[in-house]
Design a protein around this motif. Structure first.
Motif, mmCIF file in Angstrom:
data_model
loop_
_atom_site.group_PDB
_atom_site.id
_atom_site.type_symbol
_atom_site.label_atom_id
_atom_site.label_comp_id
_atom_site.label_asym_id
_atom_site.label_seq_id
_atom_site.Cartn_x
_atom_site.Cartn_y
_atom_site.Cartn_z
ATOM 1 N N LEU A 94 -0.597 -9.378 4.174
ATOM 2 C CA LEU A 94 -1.245 -10.347 3.716
ATOM 3 C C LEU A 94 -2.942 -9.926 3.615
ATOM 4 C CD1 LEU A 94 1.055 -11.859 6.047
ATOM 5 C CD2 LEU A 94 -0.325 -13.632 5.194
ATOM 6 N N VAL A 95 -3.498 -10.048 2.674
ATOM 7 C CA VAL A 95 -4.703 -9.718 2.322
ATOM 8 C C VAL A 95 -5.608 -11.062 2.178
ATOM 9 C CG1 VAL A 95 -6.210 -8.399 0.820
ATOM 10 C CG2 VAL A 95 -3.802 -7.815 1.190
ATOM 11 N N TYR A 96 -6.373 -11.245 3.182
ATOM 12 C CA TYR A 96 -7.312 -12.741 2.617
ATOM 13 C C TYR A 96 -8.649 -12.245 2.790
ATOM 14 C CZ TYR A 96 -6.677 -12.158 7.867
ATOM 15 O OH TYR A 96 -6.539 -11.709 9.273
ATOM 16 N N GLY A 97 -9.496 -12.977 2.151
ATOM 17 C CA GLY A 97 -10.965 -12.890 2.206
ATOM 18 C C GLY A 97 -11.325 -14.117 1.512
ATOM 19 N N PRO A 98 -12.691 -14.227 1.613
ATOM 20 C CA PRO A 98 -13.261 -15.326 0.766
ATOM 21 C C PRO A 98 -13.222 -15.320 -0.696
ATOM 22 C CG PRO A 98 -14.940 -13.998 1.469
ATOM 23 C CD PRO A 98 -13.581 -13.311 2.029
ATOM 24 N N THR A 99 -13.197 -16.487 -1.373
ATOM 25 C CA THR A 99 -13.221 -16.579 -2.859
ATOM 26 C C THR A 99 -14.570 -15.825 -3.549
ATOM 27 O OG1 THR A 99 -12.662 -18.862 -2.496
ATOM 28 C CG2 THR A 99 -13.024 -18.185 -4.826
ATOM 29 N N GLY A 100 -13.885 -14.989 -4.421
ATOM 30 C CA GLY A 100 -15.139 -14.027 -5.245
ATOM 31 C C GLY A 100 -15.301 -12.921 -4.458
ATOM 32 N N VAL A 101 -14.543 -12.193 -3.509
ATOM 33 C CA VAL A 101 -15.083 -11.190 -2.864
ATOM 34 C C VAL A 101 -14.299 -9.957 -3.766
ATOM 35 C CG1 VAL A 101 -13.114 -10.845 -1.151
ATOM 36 C CG2 VAL A 101 -15.340 -10.301 -0.423
ATOM 37 N N GLY A 102 -13.312 -10.050 -4.318
ATOM 38 C CA GLY A 102 -13.199 -8.853 -5.259
ATOM 39 C C GLY A 102 -11.424 -8.661 -4.844
ATOM 40 N N LYS A 103 -10.836 -9.825 -4.376
ATOM 41 C CA LYS A 103 -9.217 -9.604 -4.144
ATOM 42 C C LYS A 103 -8.606 -9.327 -5.351
ATOM 43 C CE LYS A 103 -8.818 -13.588 -2.146
ATOM 44 N NZ LYS A 103 -10.071 -14.171 -2.142
ATOM 45 N N THR A 104 -9.045 -9.846 -6.596
ATOM 46 C CA THR A 104 -8.043 -9.761 -7.574
ATOM 47 C C THR A 104 -8.493 -8.194 -8.233
ATOM 48 O OG1 THR A 104 -8.151 -12.232 -8.075
ATOM 49 C CG2 THR A 104 -7.552 -10.663 -9.797
ATOM 50 N N THR A 105 -9.482 -7.849 -8.119
ATOM 51 C CA THR A 105 -9.739 -6.295 -8.402
ATOM 52 C C THR A 105 -9.001 -5.633 -7.669
ATOM 53 O OG1 THR A 105 -12.216 -7.244 -8.908
ATOM 54 C CG2 THR A 105 -11.655 -4.973 -8.668
ATOM 55 N N LEU A 106 -9.053 -5.986 -6.221
ATOM 56 C CA LEU A 106 -7.761 -4.968 -5.295
ATOM 57 C C LEU A 106 -6.512 -5.028 -5.750
ATOM 58 C CD1 LEU A 106 -7.719 -3.417 -2.690
ATOM 59 C CD2 LEU A 106 -7.350 -5.602 -1.806
ATOM 60 N N ARG A 107 -6.389 -6.238 -6.409
ATOM 61 C CA ARG A 107 -4.956 -6.095 -6.546
ATOM 62 C C ARG A 107 -4.841 -5.386 -7.947
ATOM 63 N NH1 ARG A 107 -3.243 -10.922 -10.158
ATOM 64 N NH2 ARG A 107 -3.405 -9.387 -11.684
ATOM 65 N N ARG A 108 -5.648 -5.352 -8.946
ATOM 66 C CA ARG A 108 -5.610 -4.697 -10.232
ATOM 67 C C ARG A 108 -5.605 -3.014 -9.880
ATOM 68 N NH1 ARG A 108 -10.158 -6.625 -13.892
ATOM 69 N NH2 ARG A 108 -9.247 -4.843 -15.034
ATOM 70 N N ARG A 109 -6.430 -2.817 -8.735
ATOM 71 C CA ARG A 109 -6.439 -1.457 -8.792
ATOM 72 C C ARG A 109 -5.206 -0.950 -8.011
ATOM 73 N NH1 ARG A 109 -9.168 3.451 -9.488
ATOM 74 N NH2 ARG A 109 -9.349 4.714 -7.548
ATOM 75 N N ILE A 110 -4.608 -1.650 -7.206
ATOM 76 C CA ILE A 110 -3.485 -1.071 -6.264
ATOM 77 C C ILE A 110 -2.152 -0.937 -7.639
ATOM 78 C CG2 ILE A 110 -1.755 -2.258 -4.794
ATOM 79 C CD1 ILE A 110 -3.395 -0.600 -3.461
ATOM 80 N N GLU A 111 -2.210 -2.075 -8.399
ATOM 81 C CA GLU A 111 -1.108 -2.053 -9.197
ATOM 82 C C GLU A 111 -1.400 -0.690 -10.351
ATOM 83 O OE1 GLU A 111 -1.778 -6.022 -11.258
ATOM 84 O OE2 GLU A 111 -0.325 -5.348 -12.674
ATOM 85 N N GLN A 112 -2.535 -0.510 -10.472
ATOM 86 C CA GLN A 112 -2.817 0.646 -11.487
ATOM 87 C C GLN A 112 -2.271 1.949 -10.790
ATOM 88 O OE1 GLN A 112 -6.566 2.280 -11.004
ATOM 89 N NE2 GLN A 112 -6.885 2.672 -13.238
ATOM 90 N N GLN A 113 -2.593 1.995 -9.443
ATOM 91 C CA GLN A 113 -2.464 3.226 -8.516
ATOM 92 C C GLN A 113 -0.899 3.267 -8.543
ATOM 93 O OE1 GLN A 113 -5.090 3.251 -5.395
ATOM 94 N NE2 GLN A 113 -5.995 4.908 -6.660
#
Lengths: 467, 401
Positions: free
Chosen positions: B60-79
């Motif tokens: 579970l990855v949680y954090g406030p809106t706009g902190v960069g979670k979707t960026t994190l998702r994209r980075r993980i996907e890429q890796q």
């Protein structure tokens, strides 16, 4: 201690790496490649359908037939085309011919695999003739199915079971079944059917496995000799199947000729007829095989190899066996009743003549055709015509003139019917279209016949519908 | 793990960019992803969890809106994709990662059917949709071979199809963005079922399920002991101005953005960091979209730098930021409450509780539930002295001291 001066961070590039195109269907691994238990290509298709959770029919219709260049089998309104495909063609899918090669190409394209040709006999296409190679229907050993299921292994259909000379499972000492044993079914299935599932009847869809220790039905039990022969055959053919992936180049047809010549030289000093007699073959067989135009069928090859103390694989690779094989009396003989020469009874021309004259004299209605007469007398029309041409011609003439008379009667009746029907529709105040007229005929399809069309047009002209 | 591309470390935009049209300059800035410490740390923890160093089947990855979670998702996907590249060469059927977004339920109830459908569409399973005897009822393909799901398609069948696909395509990770929508349910008991569904799917298919979402995900992993044992929680928080380290990180992020703004004259963002903090509530994602909007407008207007007025005009309106800040405060308070569980644990285990636990240092606590004794109209005593304090408890608060 953290200094308060900010630094420039690295930036990431989030571009996705270019990945090779994904295969359209699952990259399902075939069972047992490189072993005698290699699964068959038809079995692989059924397993692939099961893995995707669809019926074999759906996989074949939507994915395979279009790429095989035969989508019309499924898109046409005639269901018989697809039925004929399951019934007549699926046996060739595991074989040595074009259909097998095409299916391998299509499935390799869909799954991204590169080893599917080993699920067929394609690696041996040069040396194995298609004749008497594969059985027309699905065959199985119920104990093998059950063992695999209980061991939690995936159930496959071994390529071995599709071969005609393999009729038994030596592991479970029983004949392969070809008829579903479930009550109410009792039918054979094609190697691949619209409802095929590995280990299940393609007709009633029930599980075909059975307990190992159950008492065998009398037709399943195997005599000692037959078991010995089948053990050898399964070993020899299994060796062939297992060796396919390891072959550097597929064996060539010329190799048969070379090995054969070496064997004839070794066994009978070059005398082919003597060699054939010694192996229990017709004397012409090696003469046919020698030029390489004909190849021995798998059955015959097994017979020869067993007698020479070699195996088909070694034979293809150039081992002619020994002049005096150390076999322990084991002989492979073709199974089933021998195909006897049909002996023709001696010719009794007078009796035959009397019979034909009697037919001519009788006023049987309708007068029989020559073929019918020949059937009654237990002979062929060709034979009768050869020996008694005049009588035969008279019988044929009488039959033909009767047929012609019947034909013109029928045409007249159809014309009359059409004529009356056209007038009737016209009288109802509607246009006498072909469809409306046809509905009033005793046989609606007859409106398509030539005399009916002519009568219809004539009536239309009379009624003023046509100039 | 193989890194995607060896990139020369750029500490500012390339000089030739200035000569290019404004679209290219904007695209350059929009594509910059700053590897700031919180992102890098969350990324590393997630990567470790996915690599199997823990036995987690749920992350579970949680954090406030706009902190960069979707960026994190994209980075993980890429890796994950890059790591699977050698494998894909000989298994073209494989799909190493599936990323999808959980849809907000319109009826107030999360729909599993919708979830399975989306997952199947993401996998674009070719054969789902043909036939129905051993397969999926209610799912079919139209003439253009697009997947169509009938409203009558039963969820268990869709689930079976999805499980089969995840297994056969050898999916290593399923990343569900906006996973807080899973919580949209009538009762708490159903919520546990919800999580068990995901956990069992992960266990059956061997694909780790990563739920990415807001603080609403908090506590989902604690619904049952078994669930919490098989799950890993990753907090991806905002930068907090009261911590010196965070302050410096936030300034560094500003500096990095400042260097990569493809403008003739570099604006001084770091010097006004408090303003930026205030208008981005410490979330890098919010900051980035603000800067991108301002840059687009500046480029459009042909300006050579980002002026204060330009930035002011494109900042998020205060009411929006306020609701964001409230959400953050609630989330962080809930997180702090969760951390206080240690005392109770010691008590339950019969260990001596040395000291009464105090609230986590510096975290702005906001009451999340009213006590039953509260009466309407009766002010809560703790509220009275607060007055000028910002809900985020930082930025202006510190300014005021």
């Amino acid at each position: 201690m953290v200094t308060d001066a900010p630094v420039v961070y690295l930036t990431w590039d989030l571009a996705r790496p270019t990945i090779p195109p994904r295969s359209r269907l699952f990259h399902l691994e075939p069972l047992g490649i490189g072993t005698p238990d290699t699964e068959s290509l038809t079995g692989y298709v059924a397993r692939l359908a099961e893995a995707h959770g669809v019926a074999t029919r759906q996989l074949v219709i939507h994915e395979i037939l279009p790429l095989l260049g035969r989508p019309h089998l499924a898109t046409t309104l005639d269901p018989n085309l697809l039925s004929a495909f399951w019934r007549n063609e699926t046996r060739a899918l595991n074989g040595t011919q074009t259909l097998a090669a095409n299916l391998v190409r299509v499935l390799e394209h869909l799954t991204g695999r590169r080893d599917l040709r080993f699920l067929t006999l394609l690696p041996w296409a040069e040396v194995l003739p298609a004749y008497h190679l594969q059985r027309p229907s699905h065959a199985w050993c119920s104990a093998c199915y059950e063992t695999r299921r209980q061991a939690g292994q995936p159930v496959g259909e071994p390529l071995l079971w599709t071969l005609q000379p393999v009729t038994a499972c030596p592991r479970h000492r029983r004949r392969l079944r070809t008829i579903c044993a479930h009550p109410g079914c009792g039918r054979p299935s094609p190697p691949l059917g619209s409802r095929s599932r590995p280990g299940h009847c393609a007709r009633c869809r029930r599980w075909l496995g059975g307990a190992q220790d159950v008492d065998l039905a009398s037709d399943e039990a195997l005599a000692h000799n037959a078991l010995q022969a089948q053990t050898w055959i399964v070993h020899a053919v299994g060796e062939l199947i297992a060796a396919a992936p390891r072959l550097a180049t597929p064996p060539r047809r010329e190799q048969i000729t070379r090995t054969l010549a070496a064997s004839v030289e070794q066994v009978t000093g070059g005398n082919r007829s003597a060699w054939a007699r010694r192996l229990g073959l017709t004397t012409g067989a090696p003469d046919n095989w020698h030029p390489g135009t004909m190849r021995p069928s798998l059955e015959r090859l097994l017979q020869v190899c067993c007698a020479l103390g070699t195996t088909p694989l070694r034979f293809f690779l150039g081992d002619p066996g020994s002049a005096d094989p150390p076999h322990d009396g084991l002989r492979i003989v073709p199974e089933g009743p021998p195909n006897p020469w049909r002996l023709r009874p001696p010719l009794h021309r007078l009796t035959m003549q009397r019979d034909l004259e009697a037919v001519l004299a009788s006023d049987e209605q309708p007068p029989p055709s020559l073929r019918e007469v020949a059937q009654r007398l237990g002979d062929t029309a060709l034979y009768l015509r050869h020996h008694l041409p005049d009588l035969c011609r008279a019988i044929s003439e009488r039959h033909l003139s009767y047929q012609r008379a019947r034909g013109s009667e029928t045409r007249a009746r159809v014309r009359d019917e059409v004529h009356r029907a056209t007038y009737r529709v016209h009288a109802e105040g509607r246009y006498p279209s072909a469809r409306r007229v046809s509905l009033l005929l005793s046989d609606p399809v007859s409106i398509r016949s030539k005399p009916a069309r002519a009568a219809w047009h004539e009536a239309l002209r009379e009624l003023g519908w046509q100039p | 793990m193989q890194m995607p591309l060896p990139q020369p470390p750029l500490d500012r935009y390339p000089a030739e960019l200035l000569a290019q049209p404004s679209e290219a300059r904007l695209a350059y800035f929009a594509a910059r992803v700053v590897a700031h410490p919180h992102l890098a740390q969350a990324h590393q923890t997630l990567l470790d969890a996915l690599r199997g160093s823990t036995e987690a089947s749920l992350v579970l990855v949680y954090g406030p809106t706009g902190v960069g979670k979707t960026t994190l998702r994209r980075r993980i996907e890429q890796q994950l994709l890059a790591a699977a590249l050698p494998d894909l060469e000989h298994d073209p059927g494989r799909m190493p990662v599936v990323a999808l977004e959980a849809a907000a339920p319109e009826s107030g109830q999360f729909s599993w059917k919708d979830y399975y459908t989306r997952a199947l569409l993401t996998l674009d399973e070719r054969l789902v949709g043909y036939g129905h005897d051993v397969g999926t009822r209610g799912v079919r393909r139209d003439a253009t071979v697009h997947l169509r799901m009938a409203h009558t398609a039963p969820a268990p069948e869709l689930r079976r199809a999805l499980e089969q696909n995840l297994r056969q395509r050898r999916v290593a990770a399923v990343i569900v963005d906006e996973a807080q929508h899973l919580r949209r349910l009538a009762s708490g008991r159903r919520l546990l079922d919800q999580m068990d569904t995901l956990k069992s799917m992960a266990a059956l298919t061997g694909a780790v399920h990563v739920l990415v979402g807001t603080y609403e995900l908090l506590g989902l992993a604690d619904l049952s002991a078994q669930l919490s044992r098989r799950s890993v929680e990753i907090h991806f928080g905002r930068y907090r101005p009261e911590l010196a380290e965070d302050r410096r990180a936030f300034k560094s992020v500003l500096l990095t953005f400042q260097r990569h703004l493809p403008l003739a004259r570099e604006p001084d963002l770091v010097g006004r960091w408090e303003e930026f903090y205030e208008r981005s509530v410490g979330c890098v994602g919010v900051l980035k979209s603000w800067l991108t909007r301002a840059l687009a407008a500046a480029l459009e207007a042909g300006e050579t730098t980002l002026t204060r007025r330009r930035l002011e005009r494109h900042a998020e309106p205060p009411r929006k930021l306020l609701s964001l800040a409230r959400e953050i405060a609630e989330g962080e308070a809930a997180l702090a409450n969760g951390d206080r569980g240690q005392g109770e644990l010691r008590r339950l285990l019969g260990l001596a509780t040395a000291e009464t636990t105090t609230p986590a240092s510096g975290s702005p606590t906001m009451p999340t539930a009213r006590r039953p004794s509260d009466r309407p109209g009766q002010r809560r005593p703790t509220r009275d002295p607060v007055g000028a304090q910002d809900p985020v408890g930082a930025g202006r608060g510190e300014h005021g001291h």
